[in-house]
Motif scaffolding. Structure first.
Motif, PDB file in Angstrom:
ATOM      1  N   GLU A 320      48.139  29.123  33.084  1.00  0.00           N
ATOM      2  CA  GLU A 320      48.638  27.851  32.715  1.00  0.00           C
ATOM      3  C   GLU A 320      49.513  27.852  31.050  1.00  0.00           C
ATOM      4  O   GLU A 320      48.607  28.712  30.659  1.00  0.00           O
ATOM      5  CB  GLU A 320      48.369  26.263  32.824  1.00  0.00           C
ATOM      6  N   MET A 321      50.642  27.770  30.572  1.00  0.00           N
ATOM      7  CA  MET A 321      50.980  27.770  29.168  1.00  0.00           C
ATOM      8  C   MET A 321      50.807  26.403  28.809  1.00  0.00           C
ATOM      9  O   MET A 321      50.173  25.715  29.522  1.00  0.00           O
ATOM     10  CB  MET A 321      52.732  28.535  28.972  1.00  0.00           C
ATOM     11  N   PRO A 322      51.160  26.102  27.239  1.00  0.00           N
ATOM     12  CA  PRO A 322      50.505  25.072  26.152  1.00  0.00           C
ATOM     13  C   PRO A 322      51.156  24.141  27.206  1.00  0.00           C
ATOM     14  O   PRO A 322      51.337  22.799  27.153  1.00  0.00           O
ATOM     15  CB  PRO A 322      50.690  25.335  24.813  1.00  0.00           C
ATOM     16  N   ASP A 323      52.034  24.646  27.269  1.00  0.00           N
ATOM     17  CA  ASP A 323      53.248  23.216  27.923  1.00  0.00           C
ATOM     18  C   ASP A 323      53.023  23.084  29.014  1.00  0.00           C
ATOM     19  O   ASP A 323      54.904  22.472  29.626  1.00  0.00           O
ATOM     20  CB  ASP A 323      55.640  24.082  27.191  1.00  0.00           C
ATOM     21  N   ARG A 324      52.721  23.734  30.045  1.00  0.00           N
ATOM     22  CA  ARG A 324      52.350  23.355  31.174  1.00  0.00           C
ATOM     23  C   ARG A 324      53.338  24.048  31.910  1.00  0.00           C
ATOM     24  O   ARG A 324      53.380  23.823  32.999  1.00  0.00           O
ATOM     25  CB  ARG A 324      52.760  21.777  31.748  1.00  0.00           C
ATOM     26  N   GLY A 325      54.307  24.801  31.541  1.00  0.00           N
ATOM     27  CA  GLY A 325      54.734  25.558  32.341  1.00  0.00           C
ATOM     28  C   GLY A 325      53.906  26.750  32.902  1.00  0.00           C
ATOM     29  O   GLY A 325      51.804  26.987  32.749  1.00  0.00           O
ATOM     30  N   PHE A 326      53.855  28.125  33.458  1.00  0.00           N
ATOM     31  CA  PHE A 326      52.871  29.405  34.060  1.00  0.00           C
ATOM     32  C   PHE A 326      53.687  30.740  34.260  1.00  0.00           C
ATOM     33  O   PHE A 326      55.017  30.751  34.448  1.00  0.00           O
ATOM     34  CB  PHE A 326      52.297  29.226  35.079  1.00  0.00           C
ATOM     35  N   VAL A 327      52.392  31.316  33.851  1.00  0.00           N
ATOM     36  CA  VAL A 327      53.394  32.915  34.164  1.00  0.00           C
ATOM     37  C   VAL A 327      52.188  33.521  35.279  1.00  0.00           C
ATOM     38  O   VAL A 327      51.042  32.926  35.153  1.00  0.00           O
ATOM     39  CB  VAL A 327      52.657  32.882  32.846  1.00  0.00           C
ATOM     40  N   ILE A 328      53.076  34.715  35.138  1.00  0.00           N
ATOM     41  CA  ILE A 328      52.556  34.780  37.107  1.00  0.00           C
ATOM     42  C   ILE A 328      52.283  36.686  36.791  1.00  0.00           C
ATOM     43  O   ILE A 328      53.368  36.951  36.871  1.00  0.00           O
ATOM     44  CB  ILE A 328      53.513  34.563  38.669  1.00  0.00           C
ATOM     45  N   SER A 329      51.455  37.234  36.768  1.00  0.00           N
ATOM     46  CA  SER A 329      52.013  39.119  36.800  1.00  0.00           C
ATOM     47  C   SER A 329      51.285  39.579  37.960  1.00  0.00           C
ATOM     48  O   SER A 329      50.798  38.678  38.877  1.00  0.00           O
ATOM     49  CB  SER A 329      51.283  38.952  35.705  1.00  0.00           C
ATOM     50  N   PHE A 330      51.656  40.131  38.623  1.00  0.00           N
ATOM     51  CA  PHE A 330      51.730  41.540  39.416  1.00  0.00           C
ATOM     52  C   PHE A 330      51.305  42.768  39.169  1.00  0.00           C
ATOM     53  O   PHE A 330      52.011  43.455  37.962  1.00  0.00           O
ATOM     54  CB  PHE A 330      53.072  41.308  40.550  1.00  0.00           C
ATOM     55  N   THR A 331      50.326  43.462  39.327  1.00  0.00           N
ATOM     56  CA  THR A 331      49.697  44.308  38.748  1.00  0.00           C
ATOM     57  C   THR A 331      49.530  45.531  40.414  1.00  0.00           C
ATOM     58  O   THR A 331      49.200  44.821  40.932  1.00  0.00           O
ATOM     59  CB  THR A 331      48.687  44.548  37.765  1.00  0.00           C
ATOM     60  N   ASP A 332      49.675  46.493  40.503  1.00  0.00           N
ATOM     61  CA  ASP A 332      49.969  47.353  40.864  1.00  0.00           C
ATOM     62  C   ASP A 332      48.394  48.348  41.667  1.00  0.00           C
ATOM     63  O   ASP A 332      48.193  48.399  40.773  1.00  0.00           O
ATOM     64  CB  ASP A 332      50.932  48.379  41.290  1.00  0.00           C
ATOM     65  N   MET A 333      47.660  47.534  42.835  1.00  0.00           N
ATOM     66  CA  MET A 333      46.431  47.929  42.811  1.00  0.00           C
ATOM     67  C   MET A 333      46.296  49.377  43.476  1.00  0.00           C
ATOM     68  O   MET A 333      45.201  49.098  44.146  1.00  0.00           O
ATOM     69  CB  MET A 333      45.467  46.846  42.908  1.00  0.00           C
ATOM     70  N   THR A 334      47.220  49.534  43.845  1.00  0.00           N
ATOM     71  CA  THR A 334      47.524  50.397  45.569  1.00  0.00           C
ATOM     72  C   THR A 334      46.836  51.941  44.845  1.00  0.00           C
ATOM     73  O   THR A 334      45.517  52.337  46.103  1.00  0.00           O
ATOM     74  CB  THR A 334      48.910  50.860  45.567  1.00  0.00           C
ATOM     75  N   PRO A 335      46.535  52.680  43.890  1.00  0.00           N
ATOM     76  CA  PRO A 335      45.977  53.450  43.698  1.00  0.00           C
ATOM     77  C   PRO A 335      44.630  53.328  43.766  1.00  0.00           C
ATOM     78  O   PRO A 335      43.949  54.505  44.540  1.00  0.00           O
ATOM     79  CB  PRO A 335      46.787  53.545  42.546  1.00  0.00           C
ATOM     80  N   GLU A 336      43.704  52.556  43.145  1.00  0.00           N
ATOM     81  CA  GLU A 336      42.701  51.874  42.938  1.00  0.00           C
ATOM     82  C   GLU A 336      42.227  51.468  44.519  1.00  0.00           C
ATOM     83  O   GLU A 336      41.278  52.084  44.247  1.00  0.00           O
ATOM     84  CB  GLU A 336      42.745  50.585  42.498  1.00  0.00           C
ATOM     85  N   ARG A 337      42.893  51.287  45.067  1.00  0.00           N
ATOM     86  CA  ARG A 337      42.323  50.178  46.737  1.00  0.00           C
ATOM     87  C   ARG A 337      42.185  51.514  47.149  1.00  0.00           C
ATOM     88  O   ARG A 337      41.655  51.559  48.233  1.00  0.00           O
ATOM     89  CB  ARG A 337      43.751  49.467  47.028  1.00  0.00           C
ATOM     90  N   THR A 338      43.094  52.542  47.089  1.00  0.00           N
ATOM     91  CA  THR A 338      43.595  53.605  47.934  1.00  0.00           C
ATOM     92  C   THR A 338      42.090  54.768  48.143  1.00  0.00           C
ATOM     93  O   THR A 338      41.891  55.091  48.596  1.00  0.00           O
ATOM     94  CB  THR A 338      44.827  54.198  47.953  1.00  0.00           C
ATOM     95  N   ALA A 339      41.161  54.714  46.630  1.00  0.00           N
ATOM     96  CA  ALA A 339      40.617  55.654  46.022  1.00  0.00           C
ATOM     97  C   ALA A 339      38.947  54.449  46.433  1.00  0.00           C
ATOM     98  O   ALA A 339      38.421  55.445  47.162  1.00  0.00           O
ATOM     99  CB  ALA A 339      40.362  55.602  44.495  1.00  0.00           C
ATOM    100  N   ILE A 340      39.443  53.370  46.530  1.00  0.00           N
ATOM    101  CA  ILE A 340      38.485  52.234  47.195  1.00  0.00           C
ATOM    102  C   ILE A 340      37.879  52.468  48.624  1.00  0.00           C
ATOM    103  O   ILE A 340      36.996  52.319  48.907  1.00  0.00           O
ATOM    104  CB  ILE A 340      37.825  50.637  46.886  1.00  0.00           C
ATOM    105  N   ARG A 341      39.711  52.421  49.144  1.00  0.00           N
ATOM    106  CA  ARG A 341      39.632  52.442  50.970  1.00  0.00           C
ATOM    107  C   ARG A 341      38.671  53.550  51.590  1.00  0.00           C
ATOM    108  O   ARG A 341      38.555  54.425  52.234  1.00  0.00           O
ATOM    109  CB  ARG A 341      40.661  52.100  50.913  1.00  0.00           C
ATOM    110  N   ALA A 342      39.294  55.357  50.036  1.00  0.00           N
ATOM    111  CA  ALA A 342      38.543  56.207  50.334  1.00  0.00           C
ATOM    112  C   ALA A 342      37.347  56.918  50.513  1.00  0.00           C
ATOM    113  O   ALA A 342      36.820  56.883  51.194  1.00  0.00           O
ATOM    114  CB  ALA A 342      39.512  57.774  49.505  1.00  0.00           C
ATOM    115  N   ILE A 343      37.144  56.597  49.571  1.00  0.00           N
ATOM    116  CA  ILE A 343      34.916  56.204  48.968  1.00  0.00           C
ATOM    117  C   ILE A 343      34.564  55.371  50.429  1.00  0.00           C
ATOM    118  O   ILE A 343      33.626  56.429  50.926  1.00  0.00           O
ATOM    119  CB  ILE A 343      34.919  55.597  47.879  1.00  0.00           C
ATOM    120  N   SER A 344      34.970  54.114  50.623  1.00  0.00           N
ATOM    121  CA  SER A 344      34.526  53.035  51.374  1.00  0.00           C
ATOM    122  C   SER A 344      34.456  54.465  52.792  1.00  0.00           C
ATOM    123  O   SER A 344      33.556  53.990  53.314  1.00  0.00           O
ATOM    124  CB  SER A 344      35.181  52.315  51.327  1.00  0.00           C
ATOM    125  N   GLU A 345      35.759  54.742  53.228  1.00  0.00           N
ATOM    126  CA  GLU A 345      36.093  55.469  54.530  1.00  0.00           C
ATOM    127  C   GLU A 345      34.434  56.971  54.635  1.00  0.00           C
ATOM    128  O   GLU A 345      33.890  57.014  55.407  1.00  0.00           O
ATOM    129  CB  GLU A 345      36.555  55.853  54.516  1.00  0.00           C
TER     130      GLU A 345
END
Length: 734
Positions: A320-345
């Motif tokens: 949330e921003m001070p004026d009651r608006g809001f910001v949404i950010s999207f971060t590509d976590m595919t490489p990290e999750r792929t690595a974690i899945r690979a380690i998990s596997e």
């Protein structure tokens, strides 16, 4: 006797009438008297004297009447002149172009011209002499032509107006209906009265608004350029949930054509477009997102992950921003999750093999170690690669002119800078962990002055403690210890900053106890304490026992770094804690031999070269285009003339073309074709002579620090600290 019979206050005619009656009575008594001694004659004489006195009184009264008539005539002339002066004053006030009013020392209206209150026709007939100032303010506050700010009542406005009236002189603007503005200028006179001028400043306010809008448009373009350079997808919504800003990256991550993003589109409309194409993790439900956007729940930051149908994993952060608006950010976590899945596997496969074949245990453990090493190298490489765009983003944000921004944009820019600083801290922690885990940490043991090191930490962390109203107390030790200066500073910095972060009130105390040939540094706090069954967990990776801590407070790597660094340096680490009372962390350090030279952590203090930045020539050698552009923009904003080059050959060719040596060189350490910034500086100074220079690098190895120190070149780590860079360029010690 006559005086007692005649009243001086009677009219002349009445007094004469009384005297005549008295004289007649006396004459009768004379005529009737048979007194042989002459009493009749005496009475006659007395009557004659009385008649003479009546004549004298009559003359005096006539003269008094003449004087009275003359005074009345003069008074009439003075009244006529006064009325003429009053008329002239009223005519003069009426010629004033502004609204004019005068109140006396008793705060009563004396006079005003026809323009006073001209923007409020509904109160004009109430502005009459004798009107009290308080009544005047009450009438104005209730005028339908007064445009009050949101959530401000007439009573609140009137109270604030009366407070301003107490000042000897005050000037302020008042907004009227139909978007008109009046400037009110109020001044106290010498006799305690008040003069008020009302000036129509509508045209001036509109011109200022147009100029402000133009500046905001320019800043919006700069902010949009910054957003487009982020690797994250960003959407910005106002307080009504309408889209007001975005970058192209968000369309790429959500697989939505960028043309579908339009100003004013509601969050729900955009949400419905891709809702069927995603699935949420177990951390959040669709209803929670709807409630958060509509404000039905607390608007604290909301973070979760989504799985896109394109097999892409995205980390979503809603703030949330001070004026009651809001910001949404999207971060590509595919490489990290792929690595974690690979380690998990890999781990699952390992467990299966352990269950099936106990004899293969050693091979399975070896495979796990290789996987862990691969993870550490991956984290180190990923963190290093992220430092380049992060440094560029920080420089673009730092280049924003804070004085030209409106308060909301300035606050947004400050939040962006704070968020980028948090990312930098997290990446630094990841790099430290990867170095310690991979065994690539190089130690440089030397004599370290504890007092000097702790003094630096007090200067660095003191403002943070003061902001939380904590008493940060660091006691002098007088001890010199044998350790690696850089890692020891990191250990104590993490311990003290952790104590400040998790202590809400009270104090943080840092001191030392001598123990034979060693000294034990202790960090005490009055925080919530750590339960005994959780004390072993705090040294693990990504462990934060305080669930309310935000991502800006770190990822829970601080104590993991402390534990690994202490193990690497063979410095015993201890923890004592009592829930509700506080915690004590202590590190045992060997005392240094007395004949060893002292070494404090290198602060990379630059060599001064010039204190005036205007039109000084800076040769910038940086192979990363985005960072090169960001550094160029930043230094040009400081008034420098920048010569940006991607490599040494182009730099030499450019200097030969202009036939001029630069005033300073800023060179990246790792250039293309196995060339380094150290080589570039050497080749250029061989031709043009000594030139002040510095190295910038994401390489945080001790080896590079030693090489730069040997050549007396300041080393600035990426992401670039703009303050440190500016201090180097201006010759101010760091």
């Amino acid at each position: 006797m006559a005086d007692s019979l005649i009243n001086p206050e009677d009219s002349v005619e009445r007094q004469n009438e009384k005297l005549k009656i008295i004289a007649s009575a006396l004459m009768q008594r004379v005529e009737q008297s048979v007194d042989a001694a002459g009493a009749a004659y005496a009475q006659f004489q007395r009557a004659a004297l009385l008649e003479e006195e009546v004549r004298a009184r009559t003359r005096d009264l006539e003269r008094a009447l003449d004087l009275l008539n003359e005074s009345n005539a003069r008074l009439a002339v003075a009244n006529s002149e006064t009325e003429a002066a009053r008329s002239n004053l009223a005519n003069a006030i009426e010629t004033v172009q502004e609204g004019f009013a005068m109140f006396n020392a008793e705060d009563e209206l004396v006079m005003c011209n026809s323009r006073f209150g001209m923007h409020m026709p509904d109160i004009r007939n109430l502005l009459r002499p004798g009107l009290g100032f308080t009544d005047y303010v009450r009438i104005v506050s209730n005028s339908r032509y007064l445009s009050l700010p949101d959530r401000e009542t007439p009573d609140i406005w009137a109270a604030q107006r009366l407070v301003r009236h107490k000042d000897a002189s005050v000037i302020f603007n008042v907004r009227m209906s139909q978007d008109r503005w009046v400037q009110v200028s109020e001044h106290r006179t010498r006799d305690g009265g008040t003069v008020i001028l009302q000036t129509d400043v509508t045209d001036i306010m509109r011109l200022e608004r147009q100029e402000r809008d133009r500046i905001l448009d320019d800043q919006a373009l700069l902010i949009r350029a910054t957003l487009e350079h982020l690797r994250q997808g960003v959407c910005i919504f106002d307080q009504l949930g309408r889209l007001v800003g975005w970058n192209r990256r968000v369309g790429e991550l959500l697989s939505i054509p960028i043309g579908r993003f339009t100003i004013g589109s509601s969050f729900q409309t955009i949400y419905d477009q891709f809702r069927a194409e995603i699935s949420l993790t177990d951390d959040v439900a669709y209803g929670e997102i709807d409630d958060w956007v509509r404000g039905r729940r607390s608007r604290e930051s909301l973070s979760f992950e989504i799985e896109h149908r394109s097999s892409r994993t995205l980390a979503v952060h809603m703030q949330e921003m001070p004026d009651r608006g809001f910001v949404i950010s999207f971060t590509d976590m595919t490489p990290e999750r792929t690595a974690i899945r690979a380690i998990s596997e890999a781990n699952e496969m390992l467990e299966l093999r352990v269950m099936e074949r106990t004899l293969d245990l050693e091979d399975a453990l070896s495979e796990a170690e290789r996987a862990n090493a691969s993870k550490s190298r991956f984290v180190a490489a990923a963190s290093h690669d992220l430092l380049q765009p992060l440094s560029a983003a920080k420089l673009y944000v730092a280049s924003l002119d804070g004085d030209a921004l409106d308060p909301q944009s300035r606050q947004s820019a400050a939040k962006a800078a704070s968020a980028l600083q948090s990312v930098e801290n997290i990446l630094s922690a990841l790099l430290d962990i990867s170095k310690l885990d991979s065994g690539q940490a190089n130690l440089h043991l030397s004599t370290v002055s504890l007092d000097r090191l702790l003094s630096q930490l007090r200067d660095e962390l003191g403002p943070t403690a003061a902001a939380k109203d904590l008493d940060l107390r660091i006691l002098r030790t007088g001890a010199d210890v044998q350790s690696d200066a850089t890692y020891l500073r990191r250990i104590l910095q993490n311990l003290v900053s952790n104590a400040i972060r998790y202590t809400d009130r009270g104090r943080v105390l840092v001191g030392a106890r001598r123990m034979g040939k060693s000294v034990r540094v202790e960090v005490w706090d009055t925080g919530p304490g750590i339960a005994e069954d959780e004390q072993d967990l705090v040294f693990g990776e990504f462990q934060r026992l305080n669930a309310t801590a935000s991502a800006a407070d770190g990822m829970g790597l601080g104590l993991a770094i402390v534990d690994r660094a202490c193990a690497l340096l063979s410095h015993p680490l201890h923890l004592r804690s009592q829930v509700g009372r506080g915690t004590v962390f202590s590190v045992e350090l060997p005392l240094a031999p007395q004949d060893r030279p002292q070494l404090a952590p290198d602060t990379n203090t630059p060599e001064p070269w010039h204190d005036n930045l205007q039109h000084r020539i800076v040769l910038l050698i940086e192979n990363d285009e985005e960072l090169r552009n960001a550094l160029t923009l930043t230094m040009e904003n400081w008034g420098l003339d920048v010569l940006p080059c991607p490599n040494t050959a182009e730099a030499q060719a450019l200097l030969n073309d202009i036939d001029m040596a630069p005033d300073v060189i800023v060179a990246d350490y790792q250039l293309d074709d196995n060339h380094s910034g150290l080589d570039a500086i050497s080749e250029i100074t061989d031709v043009f002579g000594p030139i002040p220079a510095c190295i910038i690098s994401a390489n945080r190895s001790v080896e590079l620090e030693m090489r730069c120190r040997e050549r007396r070149l300041p080393l600035l780590h990426k992401p670039i600290d703009t303050d440190q860079l500016q201090r180097f360029l201006s010759g101010t010690p760091s």
